[in-house]
Design a protein around this motif. Structure first.
Motif, PDB file in Angstrom:
ATOM      1  N   UNK A 118      26.172  44.799  45.034  1.00 38.64           N
ATOM      2  CA  UNK A 118      26.266  43.715  44.071  1.00 38.64           C
ATOM      3  C   UNK A 118      26.389  44.302  42.683  1.00 38.64           C
ATOM      4  N   UNK A 119      26.872  43.496  41.773  1.00 45.12           N
ATOM      5  CA  UNK A 119      27.144  43.957  40.427  1.00 45.12           C
ATOM      6  C   UNK A 119      26.089  43.426  39.461  1.00 45.12           C
ATOM      7  N   UNK A 120      25.767  44.253  38.488  1.00 43.26           N
ATOM      8  CA  UNK A 120      24.839  43.875  37.441  1.00 43.26           C
ATOM      9  C   UNK A 120      25.550  44.055  36.115  1.00 43.26           C
ATOM     10  N   UNK A 126      37.477  43.507  38.419  1.00 42.29           N
ATOM     11  CA  UNK A 126      38.919  43.747  38.501  1.00 42.29           C
ATOM     12  C   UNK A 126      39.680  42.602  37.856  1.00 42.29           C
ATOM     13  N   UNK A 127      40.928  42.878  37.542  1.00 43.81           N
ATOM     14  CA  UNK A 127      41.833  41.858  37.000  1.00 43.81           C
ATOM     15  C   UNK A 127      43.258  42.287  37.301  1.00 43.81           C
ATOM     16  N   UNK A 128      44.130  41.286  37.538  1.00 45.01           N
ATOM     17  CA  UNK A 128      45.530  41.550  37.860  1.00 45.01           C
ATOM     18  C   UNK A 128      46.424  41.055  36.728  1.00 45.01           C
ATOM     19  N   UNK A 129      47.339  41.917  36.287  1.00 39.57           N
ATOM     20  CA  UNK A 129      48.299  41.588  35.240  1.00 39.57           C
ATOM     21  C   UNK A 129      49.711  41.591  35.822  1.00 39.57           C
ATOM     22  N   UNK A 130      50.528  40.660  35.345  1.00 43.95           N
ATOM     23  CA  UNK A 130      51.938  40.619  35.718  1.00 43.95           C
ATOM     24  C   UNK A 130      52.717  41.436  34.699  1.00 43.95           C
ATOM     25  N   UNK A 149      28.922  56.363  33.755  1.00 44.21           N
ATOM     26  CA  UNK A 149      30.340  56.684  33.921  1.00 44.21           C
ATOM     27  C   UNK A 149      31.092  55.468  34.436  1.00 44.21           C
ATOM     28  N   UNK A 150      32.387  55.505  34.173  1.00 48.40           N
ATOM     29  CA  UNK A 150      33.276  54.402  34.561  1.00 48.40           C
ATOM     30  C   UNK A 150      34.452  54.988  35.330  1.00 48.40           C
ATOM     31  N   UNK A 151      34.686  54.451  36.513  1.00 50.32           N
ATOM     32  CA  UNK A 151      35.840  54.850  37.320  1.00 50.32           C
ATOM     33  C   UNK A 151      36.874  53.741  37.269  1.00 50.32           C
ATOM     34  N   UNK A 152      38.131  54.115  37.031  1.00 52.00           N
ATOM     35  CA  UNK A 152      39.201  53.133  36.872  1.00 52.00           C
ATOM     36  C   UNK A 152      40.329  53.456  37.848  1.00 52.00           C
ATOM     37  N   UNK A 153      40.845  52.407  38.477  1.00 51.96           N
ATOM     38  CA  UNK A 153      42.010  52.562  39.344  1.00 51.96           C
ATOM     39  C   UNK A 153      43.009  51.464  39.011  1.00 51.96           C
ATOM     40  N   UNK A 154      44.235  51.866  38.775  1.00 51.09           N
ATOM     41  CA  UNK A 154      45.325  50.916  38.527  1.00 51.09           C
ATOM     42  C   UNK A 154      46.328  51.081  39.656  1.00 51.09           C
ATOM     43  N   UNK A 155      46.629  49.991  40.358  1.00 55.77           N
ATOM     44  CA  UNK A 155      47.536  50.055  41.501  1.00 55.77           C
ATOM     45  C   UNK A 155      48.523  48.906  41.454  1.00 55.77           C
ATOM     46  N   UNK A 173      43.878  46.160  38.046  1.00 61.91           N
ATOM     47  CA  UNK A 173      42.998  47.137  37.398  1.00 61.91           C
ATOM     48  C   UNK A 173      41.607  46.940  37.990  1.00 61.91           C
ATOM     49  N   UNK A 174      41.114  47.945  38.696  1.00 60.89           N
ATOM     50  CA  UNK A 174      39.788  47.914  39.305  1.00 60.89           C
ATOM     51  C   UNK A 174      38.880  48.894  38.573  1.00 60.89           C
ATOM     52  N   UNK A 175      37.743  48.403  38.102  1.00 66.40           N
ATOM     53  CA  UNK A 175      36.789  49.265  37.397  1.00 66.40           C
ATOM     54  C   UNK A 175      35.474  49.279  38.173  1.00 66.40           C
ATOM     55  N   UNK A 176      34.876  50.447  38.238  1.00 65.47           N
ATOM     56  CA  UNK A 176      33.589  50.631  38.903  1.00 65.47           C
ATOM     57  C   UNK A 176      32.666  51.344  37.928  1.00 65.47           C
TER      58      UNK A 176
END
Length: 208
Positions: A102-104, A128-132, A149-155, A184-187
């Motif tokens: 779960x997220x805090x 996460x959020x999706x952009x066109x 720390x922040x992990x970012x993935x853009x797919x 864009x997914x951020x962890x």
């Protein structure tokens, strides 16, 4: 003490001492949280393995003391409930620390058609959020991490990865070669700071 007095002396059921300690501790913690709302008492979750330690010590001491503890189905049920409660509290503490389930959040978030940004004092979990985006666009980002720390993935929509990394910081720039939806997914892991990703449309000269 005579043998007859020992025979009539009531036996204490196993687990009752540990249960009493748990009840006193939990009640004191609840009262403390009401009297001092700003006091951090999350460490109580991390102390949940002490329930098992107390139950084990009680069992060992009772065995050493000549078997003055009663082992019956009620005692076993009590021990089962104490062990189960300790495991549940441990799982909650572990999930809170790792952010796996779960997220805090303690943050402000904006996710629109052209940008995605977050300013967080504490971020532990996923978002996460999706952009066109159109071919020729640039997805520009800025990440400033002050703690954790922040992990970012853009797919892209086919699962192809444009950006992937942990503990990223500073400016990020990705050229978009194909029109589509980009996620864009951020962890975050106990992260503090801010980030922004926004679409920079292709200029008119580039599209002609």
């Amino acid at each position: 003490m005579t043998a007859s007095e020992q025979a009539v002396r009531p036996q204490r059921r196993v687990g009752t001492f540990t249960l009493g300690v748990v009840l006193v501790t939990a009640g004191a913690a609840m009262l403390t949280s009401l009297l001092w709302p700003g006091l951090e008492i999350g460490w109580l979750l991390k102390a949940s393995p002490l329930v098992l330690v107390a139950l084990g010590v009680e069992t060992l001491l009772s065995a050493r003391g000549g078997g003055k503890v009663k082992y019956d189905w009620l005692g076993m049920l009590l021990c089962f409930l104490l062990v189960g409660a300790a495991l549940v509290l441990y799982a909650a503490a572990w999930a809170f620390e790792t952010g796996e389930y779960f997220s805090v959040y303690d943050c402000s978030r904006y996710a629109g058609e052209t940008s995605y940004r977050m300013d967080y004092g504490y971020f532990n979990g996923f978002d996460s959020h999706t952009l066109r985006l159109e071919a020729g666009d640039t997805l520009a980002g800025r990440i400033d991490t002050c703690g954790g720390w922040l992990e970012v993935e853009v797919s892209d929509e086919d699962g192809g990865t444009l950006l992937e990394g942990a503990a990223l910081s500073g400016d990020q720039s990705m050229e978009i070669t194909r029109t589509g939806d980009y996620t864009i997914l951020v962890h975050g892991r106990k992260a503090s700071g801010n980030f922004i990703f926004e679409r920079s449309p292709a200029s008119a000269e580039e599209t002609t």
